[in-house]
Scaffold this motif. Structure first.
Motif, PDB file in Angstrom:
ATOM      1  N   SER A 106      41.418  90.918  79.354  1.00 38.94           N
ATOM      2  CA  SER A 106      42.583  91.624  78.814  1.00 38.94           C
ATOM      3  C   SER A 106      43.665  91.792  79.872  1.00 38.94           C
ATOM      4  CB  SER A 106      42.173  93.005  78.278  1.00 38.94           C
ATOM      5  OG  SER A 106      41.217  92.877  77.242  1.00 38.94           O
ATOM      6  N   VAL A 107      43.250  92.211  81.071  1.00 42.21           N
ATOM      7  CA  VAL A 107      44.209  92.399  82.165  1.00 42.21           C
ATOM      8  C   VAL A 107      44.901  91.082  82.510  1.00 42.21           C
ATOM      9  CG1 VAL A 107      44.445  92.955  84.618  1.00 42.21           C
ATOM     10  CG2 VAL A 107      43.019  94.389  83.152  1.00 42.21           C
ATOM     11  N   ASP A 108      44.092  90.023  82.659  1.00 46.63           N
ATOM     12  CA  ASP A 108      44.651  88.726  83.054  1.00 46.63           C
ATOM     13  C   ASP A 108      45.652  88.192  82.039  1.00 46.63           C
ATOM     14  OD1 ASP A 108      43.239  88.721  85.378  1.00 46.63           O
ATOM     15  OD2 ASP A 108      41.654  87.389  84.679  1.00 46.63           O
ATOM     16  N   LEU A 109      45.346  88.325  80.760  1.00 47.68           N
ATOM     17  CA  LEU A 109      46.216  87.759  79.730  1.00 47.68           C
ATOM     18  C   LEU A 109      47.470  88.602  79.501  1.00 47.68           C
ATOM     19  CD1 LEU A 109      43.659  86.451  77.065  1.00 47.68           C
ATOM     20  CD2 LEU A 109      44.718  85.245  78.988  1.00 47.68           C
ATOM     21  N   ILE A 110      47.313  89.922  79.488  1.00 51.01           N
ATOM     22  CA  ILE A 110      48.457  90.797  79.239  1.00 51.01           C
ATOM     23  C   ILE A 110      49.473  90.722  80.382  1.00 51.01           C
ATOM     24  CG2 ILE A 110      49.190  93.212  78.998  1.00 51.01           C
ATOM     25  CD1 ILE A 110      46.544  93.709  77.499  1.00 51.01           C
ATOM     26  N   LEU A 111      48.972  90.652  81.614  1.00 55.49           N
ATOM     27  CA  LEU A 111      49.859  90.655  82.777  1.00 55.49           C
ATOM     28  C   LEU A 111      50.173  89.257  83.290  1.00 55.49           C
ATOM     29  CD1 LEU A 111      48.349  93.689  84.730  1.00 55.49           C
ATOM     30  CD2 LEU A 111      50.334  93.661  83.218  1.00 55.49           C
ATOM     31  N   PHE A 112      49.824  88.232  82.527  1.00 52.82           N
ATOM     32  CA  PHE A 112      50.027  86.857  82.975  1.00 52.82           C
ATOM     33  C   PHE A 112      51.491  86.537  83.316  1.00 52.82           C
ATOM     34  CE2 PHE A 112      50.300  82.262  82.778  1.00 52.82           C
ATOM     35  CZ  PHE A 112      49.155  81.876  83.468  1.00 52.82           C
ATOM     36  N   PRO A 113      52.473  86.990  82.530  1.00 54.62           N
ATOM     37  CA  PRO A 113      53.872  86.705  82.887  1.00 54.62           C
ATOM     38  C   PRO A 113      54.252  87.204  84.275  1.00 54.62           C
ATOM     39  CG  PRO A 113      53.742  87.436  80.621  1.00 54.62           C
ATOM     40  CD  PRO A 113      52.383  87.675  81.209  1.00 54.62           C
ATOM     41  N   LEU A 114      53.761  88.399  84.660  1.00 53.82           N
ATOM     42  CA  LEU A 114      54.034  88.921  85.997  1.00 53.82           C
ATOM     43  C   LEU A 114      53.418  88.029  87.066  1.00 53.82           C
ATOM     44  CD1 LEU A 114      53.551  92.798  85.663  1.00 53.82           C
ATOM     45  CD2 LEU A 114      55.673  91.579  86.170  1.00 53.82           C
ATOM     46  N   ASP A 115      52.225  87.518  86.775  1.00 49.62           N
ATOM     47  CA  ASP A 115      51.552  86.641  87.719  1.00 49.62           C
ATOM     48  C   ASP A 115      52.320  85.333  87.891  1.00 49.62           C
ATOM     49  OD1 ASP A 115      48.986  86.111  89.306  1.00 49.62           O
ATOM     50  OD2 ASP A 115      49.050  84.367  87.991  1.00 49.62           O
ATOM     51  N   THR A 116      52.836  84.800  86.792  1.00 45.75           N
ATOM     52  CA  THR A 116      53.625  83.564  86.856  1.00 45.75           C
ATOM     53  C   THR A 116      54.890  83.767  87.691  1.00 45.75           C
ATOM     54  OG1 THR A 116      52.830  82.859  84.683  1.00 45.75           O
ATOM     55  CG2 THR A 116      54.840  81.812  85.497  1.00 45.75           C
ATOM     56  N   ILE A 117      55.587  84.875  87.465  1.00 46.29           N
ATOM     57  CA  ILE A 117      56.798  85.180  88.227  1.00 46.29           C
ATOM     58  C   ILE A 117      56.468  85.291  89.714  1.00 46.29           C
ATOM     59  CG2 ILE A 117      58.536  86.962  88.670  1.00 46.29           C
ATOM     60  CD1 ILE A 117      58.455  87.533  85.624  1.00 46.29           C
ATOM     61  N   LYS A 118      55.368  85.977  90.024  1.00 44.91           N
ATOM     62  CA  LYS A 118      54.947  86.129  91.416  1.00 44.91           C
ATOM     63  C   LYS A 118      54.674  84.771  92.056  1.00 44.91           C
ATOM     64  CE  LYS A 118      51.051  85.930  92.671  1.00 44.91           C
ATOM     65  NZ  LYS A 118      49.588  85.891  92.917  1.00 44.91           N
TER      66      LYS A 118
ATOM     67  N   VAL B  66      47.969  79.518  81.318  1.00 42.21           N
ATOM     68  CA  VAL B  66      47.147  80.592  80.752  1.00 42.21           C
ATOM     69  C   VAL B  66      45.762  80.117  80.296  1.00 42.21           C
ATOM     70  CG1 VAL B  66      47.928  80.476  78.339  1.00 42.21           C
ATOM     71  CG2 VAL B  66      47.285  82.680  79.331  1.00 42.21           C
ATOM     72  N   PRO B  67      45.580  78.866  79.841  1.00 40.33           N
ATOM     73  CA  PRO B  67      44.216  78.442  79.467  1.00 40.33           C
ATOM     74  C   PRO B  67      43.230  78.539  80.630  1.00 40.33           C
ATOM     75  CG  PRO B  67      45.824  76.931  78.555  1.00 40.33           C
ATOM     76  CD  PRO B  67      46.567  77.812  79.501  1.00 40.33           C
ATOM     77  N   SER B  68      43.680  78.180  81.829  1.00 42.01           N
ATOM     78  CA  SER B  68      42.814  78.271  82.996  1.00 42.01           C
ATOM     79  C   SER B  68      42.409  79.716  83.272  1.00 42.01           C
ATOM     80  CB  SER B  68      43.519  77.685  84.226  1.00 42.01           C
ATOM     81  OG  SER B  68      42.715  77.809  85.371  1.00 42.01           O
ATOM     82  N   ALA B  69      43.364  80.630  83.165  1.00 40.69           N
ATOM     83  CA  ALA B  69      43.079  82.049  83.392  1.00 40.69           C
ATOM     84  C   ALA B  69      42.119  82.581  82.333  1.00 40.69           C
ATOM     85  CB  ALA B  69      44.375  82.850  83.377  1.00 40.69           C
ATOM     86  N   ALA B  70      42.325  82.170  81.086  1.00 45.55           N
ATOM     87  CA  ALA B  70      41.483  82.649  79.986  1.00 45.55           C
ATOM     88  C   ALA B  70      40.049  82.162  80.133  1.00 45.55           C
ATOM     89  CB  ALA B  70      42.064  82.185  78.647  1.00 45.55           C
ATOM     90  N   ILE B  71      39.892  80.901  80.542  1.00 49.10           N
ATOM     91  CA  ILE B  71      38.549  80.324  80.686  1.00 49.10           C
ATOM     92  C   ILE B  71      37.800  80.933  81.868  1.00 49.10           C
ATOM     93  CG2 ILE B  71      37.281  78.191  81.241  1.00 49.10           C
ATOM     94  CD1 ILE B  71      39.496  76.684  79.685  1.00 49.10           C
ATOM     95  N   GLY B  72      38.503  81.158  82.973  1.00 39.72           N
ATOM     96  CA  GLY B  72      37.832  81.635  84.181  1.00 39.72           C
ATOM     97  C   GLY B  72      37.669  83.130  84.283  1.00 39.72           C
TER      98      GLY B  72
ATOM     99  N   LEU C 215      49.449  98.326  87.138  1.00 39.85           N
ATOM    100  CA  LEU C 215      49.255  98.390  85.685  1.00 39.85           C
ATOM    101  C   LEU C 215      47.873  97.906  85.279  1.00 39.85           C
ATOM    102  CD1 LEU C 215      52.702  97.009  84.457  1.00 39.85           C
ATOM    103  CD2 LEU C 215      51.877  99.363  84.255  1.00 39.85           C
ATOM    104  N   GLY C 216      47.334  96.973  86.055  1.00 36.01           N
ATOM    105  CA  GLY C 216      46.031  96.401  85.722  1.00 36.01           C
ATOM    106  C   GLY C 216      44.935  97.436  85.631  1.00 36.01           C
ATOM    107  N   GLY C 217      44.981  98.460  86.505  1.00 38.83           N
ATOM    108  CA  GLY C 217      43.959  99.501  86.473  1.00 38.83           C
ATOM    109  C   GLY C 217      43.956 100.252  85.158  1.00 38.83           C
ATOM    110  N   PHE C 218      45.149 100.569  84.639  1.00 37.31           N
ATOM    111  CA  PHE C 218      45.245 101.286  83.365  1.00 37.31           C
ATOM    112  C   PHE C 218      44.767 100.423  82.199  1.00 37.31           C
ATOM    113  CE2 PHE C 218      48.251 103.814  85.859  1.00 37.31           C
ATOM    114  CZ  PHE C 218      47.892 105.091  85.477  1.00 37.31           C
ATOM    115  N   ILE C 219      45.189  99.158  82.204  1.00 40.81           N
ATOM    116  CA  ILE C 219      44.788  98.255  81.121  1.00 40.81           C
ATOM    117  C   ILE C 219      43.291  98.017  81.148  1.00 40.81           C
ATOM    118  CG2 ILE C 219      45.049  95.912  80.195  1.00 40.81           C
ATOM    119  CD1 ILE C 219      47.908  95.947  81.351  1.00 40.81           C
ATOM    120  N   PHE C 220      42.736  97.825  82.357  1.00 40.36           N
ATOM    121  CA  PHE C 220      41.300  97.610  82.494  1.00 40.36           C
ATOM    122  C   PHE C 220      40.526  98.803  81.953  1.00 40.36           C
ATOM    123  CE2 PHE C 220      37.197  97.663  84.492  1.00 40.36           C
ATOM    124  CZ  PHE C 220      36.818  96.330  84.554  1.00 40.36           C
ATOM    125  N   LEU C 221      40.960 100.004  82.347  1.00 38.15           N
ATOM    126  CA  LEU C 221      40.267 101.217  81.900  1.00 38.15           C
ATOM    127  C   LEU C 221      40.279 101.325  80.380  1.00 38.15           C
ATOM    128  CD1 LEU C 221      38.920 103.975  82.488  1.00 38.15           C
ATOM    129  CD2 LEU C 221      41.213 104.951  82.576  1.00 38.15           C
ATOM    130  N   GLY C 222      41.466 101.122  79.769  1.00 40.64           N
ATOM    131  CA  GLY C 222      41.569 101.244  78.316  1.00 40.64           C
ATOM    132  C   GLY C 222      40.729 100.216  77.597  1.00 40.64           C
TER     133      GLY C 222
END
Length: 259
Positions: free
Chosen positions: A26-38, A60-66, A242-249
């Motif tokens: 969930s964290v990886d997919l929701i925050l993926f745009p921020l990761d791409t920008i970084k 994103v497929p690589s992130a989703a699979i791994g 943000l990842g900590g909050f998303i992970f917790l939820g």
């Protein structure tokens, strides 16, 4: 715990494992745009040439699979290492045990994370190429070792800012503290993240592609100075905080559905 019992025998271990995996995805997919920008800010060709704000979900497929097996590998290794060391609960060695277990967990998880990261980052700066095409090109041109470019820098980065993983925090107050701590750690370790990105994106046969972290850091310093070493710091800090909050939820929601 009963004599001879391991982590897998503890009530809720399987549920926690599954919930942790779902939360990680969930964290990886929701925050993926921020990761791409970084990644594009850290790339040697610069943000605009790397794609700018176009194709923000490239890779994103690589992130989703791994993502799920990576989270599961860390969780299982961490718990079993703690069980193997198992100091007395009142012992001053308990924090050391958690730190060692987290470090071993990161080393093992990176065996899955790094290949996924290499493919993902190359897709993020080459949006026209598909994930499978990039994966195939890496294997054809560099072999398996090409998928593990940046392994040392990734393990070093994770070890330096890895937080205590004894259990998922059970209150939003703890999550807020974790977000501030994670954000600060993200700033401090950004140069290592830049070095990792440059190593993973470097052309085959180049000096940077050799994987030498200090050499990569020097090259970034020589061409970009302080701003180069801290490229992408703001989206990285935002993603980790943000990842900590998303992970917790996601973790708590998944656990409530499974129990």
């Amino acid at each position: 715990m009963a004599p001879g019992a391991g982590p897998a025998d503890q009530p809720g271990f399987g549920v926690s494992l599954l919930a942790g995996g779902v939360a990680g995805v969930s964290v990886d997919l929701i925050l993926f745009p921020l990761d791409t920008i970084k990644t594009r800010l850290q790339s040697p060709q610069g943000f605009n040439k790397a794609g700018g704000f176009r194709g923000i979900y490239a890779g994103v497929p690589s992130a989703a699979i791994g993502s799920f097996p990576n989270a599961a590998a860390f969780f299982i290794t961490y718990e079993y290492t703690k069980f193997f060391l198992r100091p007395d609960s009142s012992s001053y060695l308990v924090p050391v045990t958690h730190m060692v277990a987290a470090s071993v967990g990161e080393v093992v998880a990176c065996l899955i994370r790094v290949p996924s990261e290499v493919v993902k980052q190359r897709a993020q700066v080459s949006a026209a190429s598909g994930t499978f095409q990039i994966f195939s090109n890496i294997l054809y041109q560099e072999g398996i070792q090409g998928l593990y470019r940046g392994y040392k820098s990734t393990v070093l980065r994770e070890a330096l800012w890895s937080r205590k993983q004894d259990h998922v925090v059970d209150s939003w107050q703890s999550a807020a503290c974790g977000a501030f701590a994670g954000g600060f750690a993200a700033i401090v370790t950004t140069p290592l993240d830049v070095a990792k990105t440059r190593i993973m994106l470097a052309k085959v046969g180049s000096r940077t592609a050799s994987g030498n972290v200090l050499s990569a850091l020097f090259e970034v310093w020589k061409t970009g100075g302080i701003s180069g070493l801290f490229a992408g710091v703001f989206p990285r800090m935002a993603a980790i905080s943000l990842g900590g909050f998303i992970f917790l939820g996601a973790y708590e929601q998944t656990r409530s559905l499974l129990f």
